[in-house]
Design a protein around this motif. Structure first.
Motif, PDB file in Angstrom:
ATOM      1  N   ASN A  83       0.836   0.970  -7.831  1.00  0.00           N
ATOM      2  CA  ASN A  83       1.875   1.976  -7.564  1.00  0.00           C
ATOM      3  C   ASN A  83       3.007   1.903  -8.580  1.00  0.00           C
ATOM      4  O   ASN A  83       3.538   2.921  -9.011  1.00  0.00           O
ATOM      5  CB  ASN A  83       2.451   1.797  -6.160  1.00  0.00           C
ATOM      6  CG  ASN A  83       1.482   2.257  -5.093  1.00  0.00           C
ATOM      7  OD1 ASN A  83       0.485   2.906  -5.398  1.00  0.00           O
ATOM      8  ND2 ASN A  83       1.745   1.921  -3.855  1.00  0.00           N
ATOM      9  N   GLU A 129      -3.696  11.359  -8.714  1.00  0.00           N
ATOM     10  CA  GLU A 129      -3.595   9.946  -8.329  1.00  0.00           C
ATOM     11  C   GLU A 129      -4.218   8.978  -9.340  1.00  0.00           C
ATOM     12  O   GLU A 129      -3.991   7.774  -9.235  1.00  0.00           O
ATOM     13  CB  GLU A 129      -4.241   9.765  -6.952  1.00  0.00           C
ATOM     14  CG  GLU A 129      -3.467  10.530  -5.878  1.00  0.00           C
ATOM     15  CD  GLU A 129      -4.246  10.776  -4.591  1.00  0.00           C
ATOM     16  OE1 GLU A 129      -3.618  11.074  -3.572  1.00  0.00           O
ATOM     17  OE2 GLU A 129      -5.489  10.685  -4.620  1.00  0.00           O
ATOM     18  N   LYS A 147      -1.587  16.395  -5.869  1.00  0.00           N
ATOM     19  CA  LYS A 147      -1.208  15.049  -6.334  1.00  0.00           C
ATOM     20  C   LYS A 147      -2.288  14.516  -7.259  1.00  0.00           C
ATOM     21  O   LYS A 147      -3.457  14.444  -6.868  1.00  0.00           O
ATOM     22  CB  LYS A 147      -1.095  14.101  -5.132  1.00  0.00           C
ATOM     23  CG  LYS A 147       0.188  14.226  -4.360  1.00  0.00           C
ATOM     24  CD  LYS A 147       0.151  13.229  -3.229  1.00  0.00           C
ATOM     25  CE  LYS A 147       1.275  13.466  -2.247  1.00  0.00           C
ATOM     26  NZ  LYS A 147       1.102  12.632  -1.055  1.00  0.00           N
ATOM     27  N   GLY A 200      -9.240  10.581  -6.646  1.00  0.00           N
ATOM     28  CA  GLY A 200      -8.060  10.559  -7.512  1.00  0.00           C
ATOM     29  C   GLY A 200      -7.264  11.840  -7.546  1.00  0.00           C
ATOM     30  O   GLY A 200      -6.386  12.001  -8.405  1.00  0.00           O
ATOM     31  N   ILE A 225       1.804   7.879  -8.590  1.00  0.00           N
ATOM     32  CA  ILE A 225       1.152   9.163  -8.289  1.00  0.00           C
ATOM     33  C   ILE A 225       2.013  10.284  -8.864  1.00  0.00           C
ATOM     34  O   ILE A 225       3.234  10.264  -8.732  1.00  0.00           O
ATOM     35  CB  ILE A 225       1.002   9.328  -6.758  1.00  0.00           C
ATOM     36  CG1 ILE A 225       0.037   8.272  -6.206  1.00  0.00           C
ATOM     37  CG2 ILE A 225       0.542  10.730  -6.383  1.00  0.00           C
ATOM     38  CD1 ILE A 225      -0.027   8.189  -4.698  1.00  0.00           C
ATOM     39  N   ARG A 268      -7.049   4.954  -8.382  1.00  0.00           N
ATOM     40  CA  ARG A 268      -7.074   5.394  -6.971  1.00  0.00           C
ATOM     41  C   ARG A 268      -8.363   6.155  -6.676  1.00  0.00           C
ATOM     42  O   ARG A 268      -8.771   6.242  -5.521  1.00  0.00           O
ATOM     43  CB  ARG A 268      -5.842   6.233  -6.641  1.00  0.00           C
ATOM     44  CG  ARG A 268      -4.601   5.387  -6.522  1.00  0.00           C
ATOM     45  CD  ARG A 268      -3.403   6.194  -6.099  1.00  0.00           C
ATOM     46  NE  ARG A 268      -2.198   5.415  -6.322  1.00  0.00           N
ATOM     47  CZ  ARG A 268      -1.558   5.347  -7.486  1.00  0.00           C
ATOM     48  NH1 ARG A 268      -1.996   6.029  -8.512  1.00  0.00           N
ATOM     49  NH2 ARG A 268      -0.469   4.601  -7.606  1.00  0.00           N
TER      50      ARG A 268
END
Lengths: 206, 202
Positions: B40, B120, B118, B99, B45, B124
């Motif tokens: 993160n 990602e 989003k 993702g 993101i 992810r």
């Protein structure tokens, strides 16, 4: 000479790391199948769960912070596990303590000095499923680290198994490359595997 | 038994090469799942600009899922439909790809559509694939072509991994020079495995 030594060591490591990890590979393979096939009747666990409720009298000393209160409760109840879902109120605290196959939802009332434990125990299939996902991750707060020593050890083992499997994969490419002329279909197998992985990880969202 | 050695060796090699890139997806995702905080911080993101649009009519159908499928077809969105929420005033649901997440919200009175996206990223994406199809939302899961294929592929990888581990033991057993050390490796594995499980489960 050096290259020969590297390929020889690579082959030996492939064999022995593979043998070392074999039980872990079986555990995560079988539990992965169980997680993806919740409709397998023989492996149902939720319907077979055992529930027990225990009420214990408890004394919470004043002047403790939230972490100390929870530690104190766990000490008095003589239980251990990964603590999560903590909800502190003025006169009570709720939290759950879990380890693979077991969840204990605890409600402690300071005024009444009682602690209510609602315990859930799963069968072997439930234990296998929870072992697969037991990493102490908090969905609501990713920065929270596991708070139980054994969760940390298990998570470390998961990392180790993953790194071991990465090594087994990469070392297999090196081993094949050496004998590629005798196993020419390896080009095809490798290409199909890589294209499939690239399709799912990268191409699908582009 | 030794007569099977060449064919088992060939199968071990070919199946290993075939699934090794997919095994990498599962392994990388374990590291991602266990170290979400790091991912993160390093690869946040990205929220893409919100799109507002309008549809002439909500294409209601026999079920919520079918209605959602008609909606994404109309909007040109692709992916796996997840939890569908519907009340008197709105319909909303996420559409998932490895993702990439698209969230769709439709106002039932005005037919206005709000689309949020989003990005990602690849890490992810491995995380998503590892968890799919998974134990949750089983009635809805597999409503997209890619998810139906991934479901089969994920099972296939596991069955082949079981074959690879069993055939690996077979192949090792016939290598006399590695036999002694191999027993030590197996023994260390048994000790680690039973020790960890004993402390975790009791």
């Amino acid at each position: 000479m050096l290259l020969k030594k590297i390929t020889y060591t690579n082959r030996r490591l492939h064999i022995h790391i593979g043998l070392l990890l074999v039980l872990f590979i079986w555990l995560f393979s079988i539990s992965g199948l169980l997680l993806n096939h919740g409709d397998w009747k023989f492996a149902s666990f939720w319907e077979q769960r055992k529930q027990t409720k225990t009420i214990t009298s408890i004394h919470i000393p004043s002047g403790l912070d939230s972490t100390q209160i929870i530690k104190n409760i766990l000490l008095q109840l003589n239980i251990s596990g990964e603590v999560n879902n903590v909800k502190m109120n003025a006169d009570s605290v709720d939290f759950s303590v879990s380890y693979p196959g077991h969840v204990n939802n605890i409600h402690t009332d300071y005024k009444k000095s009682i602690c209510v434990q609602n315990q859930l125990s799963y069968n072997i299939w439930g234990k296998l499923r929870t072992l697969h996902t037991f990493n102490g991750a908090n969905k609501n707060n990713a920065s929270t680290a596991p708070n139980w020593l054994l969760t940390r050890v298990w998570r470390f083992s998961m990392d180790g198994i993953a790194i071991g499997l990465i090594f087994l994969s990469v070392s297999s490419w090196i081993m094949w490359y050496k004998i590629r002329q005798d196993y020419a279909w390896g080009y095809f197998a490798h290409l199909v595997g890589f294209l499939t992985a690239i399709y799912f990880v990268i191409l699908l969202r582009s | 038994m030794k007569k099977y050695y060449p064919s088992i060796r060939a199968l071990h090699l070919y199946f290993g090469l075939l699934i090794s890139p997919l095994v990498l997806i599962f392994c990388i995702s374990v590291l991602v799942l266990n170290h979400t905080d790091y991912i993160n911080n390093r690869y946040p993101i990205q929220n893409l600009p919100v799109t507002k649009t309008h549809i002439d009519k909500i294409p209601y159908d026999t079920s919520d899922l079918q209605t959602a499928k008609n909606i994404i077809k109309k909007l040109g969105v692709k992916g796996e439909i997840d939890f569908i929420f519907q009340n008197d005033s709105q319909i909303s649901f996420p559409v998932l790809l490895p993702g990439f997440t698209t969230s769709i919200k439709i106002d039932k009175q005005t037919n206005d559509v709000l689309i949020t996206r989003k990005e990602e990223g690849a890490f992810r994406a491995t995380n998503f694939l590892h968890k799919m199809p998974g134990p949750h939302n089983a009635k809805l899961r597999g409503n997209s072509f890619f998810m139906q294929n991934w479901k089969l592929l994920a099972d296939g990888v596991v069955y082949l991994l079981l074959f690879l581990s069993a055939s690996g033991i077979f192949l090792w057993y016939f290598l006399k020079v590695e036999r002694k050390l191999g027993w030590v490796s197996i023994l260390v594995g048994i000790i680690l495995f039973t020790g960890l499980l004993f402390f975790l489960l009791t």
